[in-house]
Scaffold this active site. Structure first.
Site, PDB file in Angstrom:
ATOM      1  CB  CYS A 162      -0.781  -0.241   1.185  1.00 47.02           C
ATOM      2  SG  CYS A 162      -0.010   0.061   2.833  1.00 47.02           S
ATOM      3  CG  HIS A 255      -0.047   4.462   3.791  1.00 46.01           C
ATOM      4  ND1 HIS A 255      -0.792   4.572   5.278  1.00 46.01           N
ATOM      5  CD2 HIS A 255       0.384   3.173   3.674  1.00 46.01           C
ATOM      6  CE1 HIS A 255      -0.411   2.931   5.657  1.00 46.01           C
ATOM      7  NE2 HIS A 255      -0.229   2.547   5.053  1.00 46.01           N
TER       8      HIS A 255
END
Length: 365
Positions: A162, A255
């Site tokens: 990810c 993120h």
């Protein structure tokens, strides 16, 4: 590929009770192509309804879909029984890597395509690892994989880590300028560890400067995504050289990456912004249901993108960028952001399946 007689493809979610499994299920609710008919998890959960099994472990801030609450969970090891019910599966199991690899192989060999969020097969040479807008051309490796597995429709496709989705999408449109050295520091949400603040109170008011195995993944996986197919295998790219630091921060989702890059042929800032604005991948060309209309959204404001404000852009499937500027050591630096459990995990898996269906690799049984 179009739906036959308006019948959706029947889908199973393996590892349905964990956080990524939960994201798969919410992403698939009312999906125009796919219908969840089977849920599976470990033997401990088998025989219980989904609602009973999850209990108070529902980790998302949106409600559990009513359509799945009363589905009785199967044991993920009952491969043939599950394959009889579905056209393909999503896999998000929490198992040791060797066991995950064997389980996914079993489903593929039972002629059931596997779209996996797990890392077990990311470095299997003939298994494509997709960011759908970046390397859709890697679909052609599937025929080589099927020959190795001895299947006609079964195969495995995987999602990358990810963290890389917060910077690889911005670098990809710039490859013609030959980026050769990249430094990226990622600031990663706690949901990337399958956690919430309720079950990880140590993260409140805290930063941990280490995530096990994450830096190697962040440095190496982009090279497979940018690799070429040769002799039935994906050969990773030799450049650019990437070095990273991966840091856990007290954020629920999202993120963020701080990126520095050197080019052999330095573009202008205006060229970079134009490339980002105009870049479209195969999902945008096909207008797939989960594809963001604008793949990369650039913010002119100095204080954007912000995790809390911008992670949910285009339903969490968009990539955001900001603070592009020349650097005194590198050519340019910028900030990137992606939603780690949507674009970076389940949502990206769903988009991958949409692409594979649209291109004829996932079919009806």
């Amino acid at each position: 590929m179009e739906l036959k007689n308006n019948r959706k493809l029947k889908v199973g979610v393996i590892g349905a009770t964990g956080m990524v499994g939960q994201r798969f299920l919410t992403s698939l609710e009312n999906h125009p192509y796919f219908e969840v008919v089977t849920l599976a998890a470990s033997g401990r959960s088998a025989g219980k309804t989904y609602e009973e099994s999850v209990g108070d472990r529902w980790k998302l801030d949106i409600a559990m879909p009513d359509s799945i609450k009363n589905i009785v969970i199967k044991d993920a090891a009952e491969v043939n029984k599950i394959c009889d019910e579905v056209d393909f599966i999503f896999c998000a199991v929490d198992m040791p890597k060797d066991e995950t690899k064997e389980l996914e192989n079993s489903y593929a060999k039972a002629e059931t395509p596997v779209v996996s969020n797990n890392s077990a097969h990311r470095w299997t040479p003939d298994v494509p690892m997709f960011i759908p807008e970046v390397n859709s051309n890697h679909m052609e490796i599937i025929e080589f994989q099927r020959k190795r597995l001895g299947t006609t429709r079964g195969f495995i496709a995987v999602k990358p880590n990810c963290s890389i989705q917060s910077y690889v999408p911005m670098l990809h449109p710039l490859m013609k300028f030959e980026p050769y050295e990249i430094v990226a520091t990622t600031y990663q949400a706690i949901s990337g560890a399958g956690k919430s603040f309720a079950d990880w109170p140590e993260m409140i008011d805290n930063v941990i400067p280490y995530i096990g195995g994450e830096e190697e993944k962040s440095e190496q996986e982009p090279l497979k995504i940018w690799g070429e197919i040769k002799d039935g295998a994906i050969i990773k790219a030799k450049s650019p050289s990437i070095t990273t630091q991966c840091i856990r921060v007290p954020v629920t989702d999202g993120h963020l990456a701080a990126v520095f890059v050197k080019f052999r042929n330095k573009p202008s800032k205006e060229e970079i912004l134009s490339m980002w604005k105009n870049y479209k991948g195969r999902p945008q060309e096909l207008k797939l249901p989960s594809a963001p209309e604008q793949f990369i959204e650039y913010f002119e404001e100095d204080n954007r993108p912000q995790t809390k404000l911008d992670r949910d852009i285009y339903g969490g499937m968009g990539i955001t960028a900001g603070r592009l500027r020349e650097d005194s050591v590198y050519d340019y630096k910028f900030i990137g952001l992606s939603h780690n459990t949507l674009r970076g995990a389940a949502g990206g898996g769903v988009l991958t399946a949409e692409l594979l269906f649209a291109e004829g690799f996932i079919t009806y049984k």
